[in-house]
Design a protein around this motif. Structure first.
Motif, PDB file in Angstrom:
ATOM      1  N   THR A  28      34.187  55.790  34.020  1.00 56.48           N
ATOM      2  CA  THR A  28      33.772  54.485  34.519  1.00 56.48           C
ATOM      3  C   THR A  28      32.905  53.826  33.456  1.00 56.48           C
ATOM      4  O   THR A  28      32.076  54.487  32.834  1.00 56.48           O
ATOM      5  N   TYR A  30      30.267  50.472  32.675  1.00 57.87           N
ATOM      6  CA  TYR A  30      29.337  49.619  33.416  1.00 57.87           C
ATOM      7  C   TYR A  30      28.929  48.435  32.546  1.00 57.87           C
ATOM      8  O   TYR A  30      28.344  48.614  31.477  1.00 57.87           O
ATOM      9  N   ALA A  56      30.656  48.080  37.707  1.00 52.57           N
ATOM     10  CA  ALA A  56      31.437  49.273  37.373  1.00 52.57           C
ATOM     11  C   ALA A  56      32.924  48.952  37.357  1.00 52.57           C
ATOM     12  O   ALA A  56      33.435  48.305  38.273  1.00 52.57           O
ATOM     13  N   THR A  58      36.581  51.167  36.588  1.00 53.14           N
ATOM     14  CA  THR A  58      37.243  52.408  36.215  1.00 53.14           C
ATOM     15  C   THR A  58      37.881  52.206  34.843  1.00 53.14           C
ATOM     16  O   THR A  58      38.492  51.178  34.568  1.00 53.14           O
TER      17      THR A  58
END
Length: 137
Positions: A28, A30, A56, A58
């Motif tokens: 992930t 951010y 966030a 993926t």
């Protein structure tokens, strides 16, 4: 426009390619906003308060489609990156960064915005799909 891979990522990539020290990309990523830009070594002033939180995503080929082109080669976000609606003034955002954690963590890369953006109470900061492009020459 300034922007770069962080020192952290540059070291990981070099060690991965030269020396076969495995580096696993974070599952992930951010996204963060800054009112004072970071540098390759980190720092800067990340937005705080007023419902601010890193966004966030993926780390997959839907959110980050395969790189394209040669000299330069580039990769862009495949989906919009939308921050929570500000519940207070966030100030003037001048840069963004990508981290490997929702708070703290390692800065992966960063860039100045092409135009500074003042985010006030009630505003929603967002980057459209393909608006964030990472380029390697």
């Amino acid at each position: 426009m300034a922007g770069s891979f962080s020192d952290y990522l540059e070291q990981k990539v070099l060690n991965h390619v030269f020396g076969a020290t495995a580096y696993s990309a974070p599952g992930t990523l951010y996204f963060a906003l800054f009112t004072a830009a970071p540098s390759d070594s980190g720092g800067g002033t990340e937005v705080t308060g007023g419902s601010y939180a890193r966004v966030a995503l993926t780390n997959n080929t839907t959110n980050f489609p395969n790189a394209t082109g040669t000299s330069p080669t580039s990769k862009s976000n495949g989906v919009a990156v939308t921050f929570p609606t500000a519940s207070a003034n966030w100030g003037t955002v001048v840069a963004f960064g990508i981290f490997d954690a929702s708070s703290g963590g390692n800065l992966i890369c960063w860039a100045d915005l092409t135009a500074n953006k003042t985010v006030n109470n009630g505003d929603t900061a967002s980057f459209a799909a393909s608006a964030l492009t990472i380029t390697l020459a």
